[in-house]
Motif scaffolding. Structure first.
Motif, mmCIF file in Angstrom:
data_model
loop_
_atom_site.group_PDB
_atom_site.id
_atom_site.type_symbol
_atom_site.label_atom_id
_atom_site.label_comp_id
_atom_site.label_asym_id
_atom_site.label_seq_id
_atom_site.Cartn_x
_atom_site.Cartn_y
_atom_site.Cartn_z
ATOM 1 N N GLU A 1 -30.645 -24.350 -38.776
ATOM 2 C CA GLU A 1 -29.187 -24.461 -38.632
ATOM 3 C C GLU A 1 -28.678 -23.425 -37.633
ATOM 4 O O GLU A 1 -27.795 -23.709 -36.819
ATOM 5 C CB GLU A 1 -28.489 -24.301 -39.979
ATOM 6 N N ARG B 1 -29.584 -24.785 -34.255
ATOM 7 C CA ARG B 1 -28.766 -25.972 -33.964
ATOM 8 C C ARG B 1 -27.361 -25.559 -33.565
ATOM 9 O O ARG B 1 -26.797 -26.066 -32.594
ATOM 10 C CB ARG B 1 -28.701 -26.907 -35.175
ATOM 11 N N SER B 2 -26.796 -24.616 -34.295
ATOM 12 C CA SER B 2 -25.434 -24.148 -34.001
ATOM 13 C C SER B 2 -25.326 -23.544 -32.604
ATOM 14 O O SER B 2 -24.266 -23.599 -31.983
ATOM 15 C CB SER B 2 -24.994 -23.108 -35.030
#
Length: 105
Positions: free
Chosen positions: A27, A30-31
């Motif tokens: 995450e 991805r961010s």
């Protein structure tokens, strides 16, 4: 689909081998917009090693640095893409070996 073989850079890091740690790590990347072509992870004692093949190495290393994720120095691997079939990898590796043996002086 014809097989494609390309040389790529990959990086690895070590994370705690606890539920949710992989999701947290991915995450974070991805961010930051880091796109992965491949990922490989496996446990080792109380930790897990995670290997990343990024589409943009500079973006991955920048995202990791910002998130204080310690990455290894880049290493080299082959990324092979093609149709799934029995024996595909054996055939491809034999082809690479032949090419390598004929290119030597």
């Amino acid at each position: 689909m014809p097989d494609t073989i390309r040389r790529v850079s990959y990086y690895h890091t070590t994370i705690s081998d606890k539920p949710g740690e992989g999701a947290r790590l991915l995450e974070t990347l991805r961010s930051a917009g880091a796109n992965l072509l491949a990922l490989h992870a496996f446990p080792s004692t109380r930790k897990s090693q995670v290997d990343f093949v990024p589409s943009d190495a500079a973006l991955l290393t920048s995202a990791a640095k910002s998130a204080k994720i310690k990455l290894s120095k880049p290493k080299t691997a082959f990324l092979i893409d093609g149709d799934d079939r029995v024996g595909a990898l054996a055939t491809i590796l034999a082809r690479l070996a032949r090419r390598r043996s004929t290119s030597r002086p």
